[in-house]
Design a protein around this motif. Structure first.
Motif, PDB file in Angstrom:
ATOM      1  N   HIS A 170      51.183 -12.790  24.868  1.00 32.64           N
ATOM      2  CA  HIS A 170      52.372 -13.610  25.113  1.00 32.64           C
ATOM      3  C   HIS A 170      52.163 -15.014  24.549  1.00 32.64           C
ATOM      4  O   HIS A 170      51.035 -15.418  24.250  1.00 32.64           O
ATOM      5  N   SER A 171      53.238 -15.776  24.436  1.00 32.83           N
ATOM      6  CA  SER A 171      53.139 -17.162  23.963  1.00 32.83           C
ATOM      7  C   SER A 171      52.443 -18.020  25.012  1.00 32.83           C
ATOM      8  O   SER A 171      52.360 -17.643  26.186  1.00 32.83           O
ATOM      9  N   LEU A 172      51.932 -19.186  24.600  1.00 31.99           N
ATOM     10  CA  LEU A 172      51.237 -20.093  25.512  1.00 31.99           C
ATOM     11  C   LEU A 172      52.144 -20.480  26.678  1.00 31.99           C
ATOM     12  O   LEU A 172      51.712 -20.510  27.837  1.00 31.99           O
ATOM     13  N   GLU A 173      53.412 -20.761  26.372  1.00 32.45           N
ATOM     14  CA  GLU A 173      54.368 -21.154  27.417  1.00 32.45           C
ATOM     15  C   GLU A 173      54.542 -20.029  28.441  1.00 32.45           C
ATOM     16  O   GLU A 173      54.553 -20.267  29.648  1.00 32.45           O
ATOM     17  N   GLU A 174      54.655 -18.787  27.961  1.00 32.75           N
ATOM     18  CA  GLU A 174      54.802 -17.637  28.858  1.00 32.75           C
ATOM     19  C   GLU A 174      53.528 -17.413  29.670  1.00 32.75           C
ATOM     20  O   GLU A 174      53.590 -17.065  30.849  1.00 32.75           O
ATOM     21  N   GLN A 175      52.370 -17.615  29.031  1.00 31.11           N
ATOM     22  CA  GLN A 175      51.099 -17.460  29.743  1.00 31.11           C
ATOM     23  C   GLN A 175      51.033 -18.387  30.953  1.00 31.11           C
ATOM     24  O   GLN A 175      50.657 -17.980  32.057  1.00 31.11           O
ATOM     25  N   LEU A 176      51.424 -19.636  30.758  1.00 34.15           N
ATOM     26  CA  LEU A 176      51.368 -20.623  31.845  1.00 34.15           C
ATOM     27  C   LEU A 176      52.407 -20.315  32.909  1.00 34.15           C
ATOM     28  O   LEU A 176      52.135 -20.409  34.110  1.00 34.15           O
ATOM     29  N   SER A 177      53.620 -19.949  32.476  1.00 33.88           N
ATOM     30  CA  SER A 177      54.705 -19.680  33.424  1.00 33.88           C
ATOM     31  C   SER A 177      54.407 -18.448  34.281  1.00 33.88           C
ATOM     32  O   SER A 177      54.537 -18.492  35.508  1.00 33.88           O
ATOM     33  N   ILE A 178      53.978 -17.349  33.648  1.00 30.79           N
ATOM     34  CA  ILE A 178      53.686 -16.113  34.382  1.00 30.79           C
ATOM     35  C   ILE A 178      52.472 -16.309  35.287  1.00 30.79           C
ATOM     36  O   ILE A 178      52.463 -15.872  36.439  1.00 30.79           O
ATOM     37  N   SER A 179      51.445 -17.012  34.781  1.00 29.63           N
ATOM     38  CA  SER A 179      50.244 -17.270  35.591  1.00 29.63           C
ATOM     39  C   SER A 179      50.590 -18.075  36.834  1.00 29.63           C
ATOM     40  O   SER A 179      50.082 -17.808  37.925  1.00 29.63           O
ATOM     41  N   ALA A 180      51.468 -19.083  36.662  1.00 30.42           N
ATOM     42  CA  ALA A 180      51.858 -19.920  37.800  1.00 30.42           C
ATOM     43  C   ALA A 180      52.565 -19.082  38.856  1.00 30.42           C
ATOM     44  O   ALA A 180      52.283 -19.197  40.054  1.00 30.42           O
ATOM     45  N   LEU A 204      43.933 -10.469  39.829  1.00 24.72           N
ATOM     46  CA  LEU A 204      45.034 -11.380  39.500  1.00 24.72           C
ATOM     47  C   LEU A 204      44.542 -12.826  39.469  1.00 24.72           C
ATOM     48  O   LEU A 204      44.872 -13.591  38.556  1.00 24.72           O
ATOM     49  N   GLU A 205      43.747 -13.210  40.456  1.00 22.45           N
ATOM     50  CA  GLU A 205      43.233 -14.585  40.514  1.00 22.45           C
ATOM     51  C   GLU A 205      42.325 -14.881  39.317  1.00 22.45           C
ATOM     52  O   GLU A 205      42.381 -15.971  38.744  1.00 22.45           O
ATOM     53  N   ASP A 206      41.484 -13.920  38.951  1.00 23.15           N
ATOM     54  CA  ASP A 206      40.612 -14.107  37.784  1.00 23.15           C
ATOM     55  C   ASP A 206      41.430 -14.263  36.507  1.00 23.15           C
ATOM     56  O   ASP A 206      41.143 -15.120  35.656  1.00 23.15           O
ATOM     57  N   LEU A 207      42.455 -13.418  36.351  1.00 22.14           N
ATOM     58  CA  LEU A 207      43.287 -13.480  35.140  1.00 22.14           C
ATOM     59  C   LEU A 207      44.096 -14.773  35.082  1.00 22.14           C
ATOM     60  O   LEU A 207      44.275 -15.350  34.008  1.00 22.14           O
ATOM     61  N   VAL A 208      44.581 -15.240  36.233  1.00 19.02           N
ATOM     62  CA  VAL A 208      45.279 -16.532  36.277  1.00 19.02           C
ATOM     63  C   VAL A 208      44.339 -17.630  35.814  1.00 19.02           C
ATOM     64  O   VAL A 208      44.697 -18.478  34.985  1.00 19.02           O
ATOM     65  N   MET A 209      43.127 -17.608  36.325  1.00 15.06           N
ATOM     66  CA  MET A 209      42.139 -18.623  35.945  1.00 15.06           C
ATOM     67  C   MET A 209      41.802 -18.557  34.452  1.00 15.06           C
ATOM     68  O   MET A 209      41.604 -19.579  33.795  1.00 15.06           O
ATOM     69  N   LYS A 210      41.782 -17.348  33.917  1.00 16.56           N
ATOM     70  CA  LYS A 210      41.468 -17.151  32.492  1.00 16.56           C
ATOM     71  C   LYS A 210      42.451 -17.904  31.598  1.00 16.56           C
ATOM     72  O   LYS A 210      42.074 -18.408  30.534  1.00 16.56           O
ATOM     73  N   TYR A 211      43.722 -17.994  32.035  1.00 16.63           N
ATOM     74  CA  TYR A 211      44.747 -18.627  31.201  1.00 16.63           C
ATOM     75  C   TYR A 211      45.114 -20.048  31.642  1.00 16.63           C
ATOM     76  O   TYR A 211      45.826 -20.733  30.921  1.00 16.63           O
ATOM     77  N   THR A 212      44.634 -20.480  32.812  1.00 14.68           N
ATOM     78  CA  THR A 212      44.970 -21.831  33.273  1.00 14.68           C
ATOM     79  C   THR A 212      43.750 -22.750  33.352  1.00 14.68           C
ATOM     80  O   THR A 212      43.890 -23.958  33.313  1.00 14.68           O
ATOM     81  N   GLU A 213      42.556 -22.158  33.511  1.00 16.99           N
ATOM     82  CA  GLU A 213      41.307 -22.939  33.558  1.00 16.99           C
ATOM     83  C   GLU A 213      40.346 -22.336  32.535  1.00 16.99           C
ATOM     84  O   GLU A 213      39.253 -21.879  32.868  1.00 16.99           O
ATOM     85  N   ARG A 214      40.780 -22.321  31.283  1.00 16.41           N
ATOM     86  CA  ARG A 214      40.086 -21.553  30.246  1.00 16.41           C
ATOM     87  C   ARG A 214      38.612 -21.931  30.084  1.00 16.41           C
ATOM     88  O   ARG A 214      37.754 -21.069  29.976  1.00 16.41           O
TER      89      ARG A 214
END
Length: 740
Positions: free
Chosen positions: A166-176, A198-208
């Protein structure tokens, strides 16, 4: 089905067949031949309607649906009904078929679940933020049939697994969204494995950066960790075998997100996190022997390794409200390292992995009622029409992540309360009227205040008084969503009652002065005496905080002014005129921020919570007054802003010359306590021509120092280069950027 497959490209055909076989393999134990025919019918319908349509992840829509269906069965333990709904979800969502057709071909239950799924989708489509009144409707649907939320969680899990496409914007929006709502929901429903992923994957895209750092460290230490787990397990296996127990032992490394939370909570580096893994003993026991066998294993473990009494957790005697049953202890293993040991049976392990769904398999087993109680409390919150959207979300969130304490009534009944609950929470839990009249309690035969926090095993008797009334500051005392909801309702009732008394008082006094209360006068009074609402003003009149004589003087002054203005027409009073104040903007000299790619030279401020600098990934947040605050996408507040106020998020990116700005940034340095290291850090900064030192503060503790270095830089590349150079200094253990 075969004929339709022939028309699909080979690579996609292979992928579909692979996913289909995986689905059948995962669900073989629960399906009849009739069920398989229905599944094939659902797949054929999907292929006919969607053809070559692709999901945002790039996969065929059918492939995505097959993967979601497999998760509902294999990882959640759901049945055929949920499997079919997962297969058909994308079809109905894209209006390729109707609910009526679903009911006709598959059944009423499937149609009802599909109806709930589509309504959820419609709410998302019409509202860019879950911080809206639609959120209430969405959650009410979840509470109506829990399979709706389970299928949505499965859909989000598959989406997160392919989020890199997904795009960077979608990554942040879906992760949030996942972080804010679906991971906590998975936790509350007992889906611990899914919640952790889910928590690990969120962290992967928000706290790279920190995600990659911990993942690398875990990979580097894997061989050593595996060797230690084997050293711990082997003697334990021998001892358990002597007692004729049927069991298996697993060593499990804790999740990256869990390790990061420990680092933050304990304020330590990766190397100082002692419990990176847990040992799990899973027993094959008959239902009647489960508890006895678990305690027998605990006794064996405690005899072999010294247990830490503070780290003992007994969820056998009273399971968690989501049905979780297990015995946890932390023991001192070989090389004096602390190791967490979890002891449970196969049945308990399945419930721990699959949560709510596993209860349907083990019908009648203790623990189900806790989930029913939770869903009841959720409905109570959602069905309160007076809660605004923000309060609704906050109160709902209180019911998601919670540890629990167990207390007793005077009659000896066991009551489950969230950890952190107070005497006042307990009183409201019994009844609203008891909560409103609560003045304290007798806990274990001692008098305590309403703010006393409940402890495991407390015997509680609530004390009430007929003269007691709810107070606004009680909102700072209650910790449970149920008590907050009931207390807010009571305070509102009290406010309206007092406001009505104040209104009647004012009308009576004005009548004595031959004056009449009307809407225009009420508006003038609210504005003049600076009240937020008319209810607040009337309440203060009732409580005699606002003197009615002052109101009369204001009215007389107004009458006098109006008569003067009438005598001198054409003259406009300047009273109450306020010039619009121009907000200062904290822009960096020479820098221009491009917003939405078409607006330049927009006034903006750099948010102090994350201190963005040129080169950081950023977004804009429109304030109430219209000004724009610029935040880093990794800002600690980013998730909440995106979810609560998505409609106020503005895309933003830097433009202009990278070297013309002057931004304040702070970095945290941890290292061995040596004055020479501080000198080396200062020396490196002084040699950097494009870095200006603002301040260094240092604290020492047990042979380590922790320093905060503030510098002015023109862009993130220069800052990252500085961090790299400081990290290379001998004795420096870690360097990281500080938010705010």
């Amino acid at each position: 089905m075969a004929a339709i497959l022939e028309s699909i490209p080979i690579s996609d055909r292979v992928e579909i067949l692979k996913c289909y076989r995986n689905l059948l393999r995962a669900s073989s134990s629960i399906l009849t031949w009739k069920d398989i025919k229905q599944i094939r019918e659902a797949i054929e319908l999907s292929m006919q309607k969607t053809g070559f349509e692709r999901h945002p992840s790039g996969k065929l829509v059918l492939v995505h649906s097959l993967e979601v269906a497999r998760v509902t069965v294999e990882e959640m333990g759901l049945g055929k009904t949920s499997l079919i709904c997962a297969l058909l979800y994308e079809l109905v969502r894209n209006s390729e078929t109707t609910i009526e057709e679903i009911e006709k071909r598959f059944g009423k239950v499937e149609a009802n679940i599909m109806d709930g799924l589509i309504k959820v989708y419609d709410l998302y489509r019409t509202s860019s933020s879950i911080q809206s009144e639609n959120f209430r409707k969405l959650l009410l649907m979840f509470a109506k049939d829990i399979r709706v939320v389970l299928i949505i969680i499965a859909d989000r899990l598959i989406t997160m697994r392919s989020l890199g496409k997904h795009s960077l914007e979608e990554q942040l929006s879906i992760s949030a969204e996942v972080s804010y709502l679906y991971a906590p929901m998975a936790h509350r429903l007992g889906l611990y494995t899914i919640k952790s992923e889910l928590e690990d994957l969120v962290m992967k895209y928000t706290e790279r950066d920190i995600y990659k750092f911990i993942a690398k460290k875990l990979n580097e230490t894997k061989r050593e960790r595996d060797r230690y787990i084997k050293e711990f397990i082997e003697p334990l296996k021998e001892e358990l075998n002597k007692h004729d127990l049927k069991f298996e032992i697993k060593g499990r490394t804790k999740t990256i997100n869990s390790i990061y939370n420990k680092m933050k909570k304990q304020n330590v580096e990766f190397e100082q996190v002692y419990d990176l893994f847990a040992i799990r003993v899973i027993l094959d026991s008959e239902l009647k022997n489960e508890k006895a066998d678990c305690w027998k294993v605990y006794s064996i473990v405690a005899d072999m390794y010294q247990p830490n009494p503070r780290r003992m957790r007994d969820w056998l005697t009273v399971p968690k409200s989501n049905g979780y049953e297990s015995l946890h202890t932390t023991v001192l293993g070989p090389q004096n390292k602390w190791v967490e040991v979890q002891i449970r049976t196969k049945r308990m392990d399945e419930i721990a992995e699959k949560g709510l769904a596993a209860h349907w398999k083990y019908k009648g087993i203790r623990g189900e009622s806790g989930l029913d109680e939770w869903l009841t409390s959720v409905r109570e919150i959602l069905e309160n029409p007076e809660l605004n959207a923000v309060d609704l979300i906050d109160d709902f969130k209180l019911n998601l992540y919670d540890d629990e304490v167990f207390v007793f009534t005077p009659k000896g009944d066991l009551i489950r309360m969230p950890k952190g609950a107070t005497v006042l929470d307990f009183a409201f839990n019994i009844h609203s009227e008891i909560g409103k009249k609560c003045v304290g309690a007798r806990v274990n035969s001692k008098n305590v205040q309403i703010k006393y926090q409940l402890q495991n095993g407390d015997h509680i008797e609530i004390l009430t008084s007929s003269t007691q009334a709810p107070k606004q500051d009680w909102l700072n005392i209650v910790a449970t969503a149920r008590a907050k909801t009931k207390l807010k309702q009571a305070l509102r009732e009290q406010l309206y009652k007092e406001a009505e008394i104040g209104r009647e008082t004012l009308i009576r006094r004005l009548k004595n002065w031959k004056l009449e209360l009307n809407d225009q006068l009420i508006g003038q009074l609210v504005k003049n005496f600076r009240y937020k609402t008319v209810h607040d003003m009337f309440r203060d009149i009732a409580l005699e905080k606002l003197d009615v004589v002052a109101i009369r003087e204001f009215i007389q002054a107004q009458q006098k002014k109006e008569s003067t203005e009438a005598a001198t027409p054409g003259v406009r009073s300047a009273e109450n005129f306020v010039a619009a104040a121009k907000e200062e903007t904290e822009t960096a000299d020479g820098e221009v921020l491009l917003i939405d790619k078409n607006l330049t030279n927009v006034d903006y401020k750099l948010a102090k919570c994350c201190n963005p600098i040129f080169g950081d990934d950023i977004f804009g947040f429109v304030g109430v007054s219209g000004g724009i605050k610029i935040h880093r996408t990794t800002c600690p507040n980013a998730t909440e802003l995106r979810n609560k106020y998505a409609y106020r998020i503005v895309k933003a990116q830097w433009t202009g010359e990278a070297g013309s700005g002057n931004y304040l940034a702070a970095i945290k340095v941890v290292g061995e306590d040596d004055i020479g290291i501080i000198s080396n850090i200062s020396s490196i900064i002084s040699k950097e021509t494009r870095v200006k030192l603002r301040s260094i503060t240092v604290e020492s503790n047990e042979g380590l120092f922790e320093g905060a270095v503030s510098v002015f830089v023109s862009n993130s590349l220069i800052l990252n280069s500085l961090i790299k150079k400081i990290r290379a200094i001998k004795g420096v253990l870690s360097v990281s950027r500080i938010d705010g």
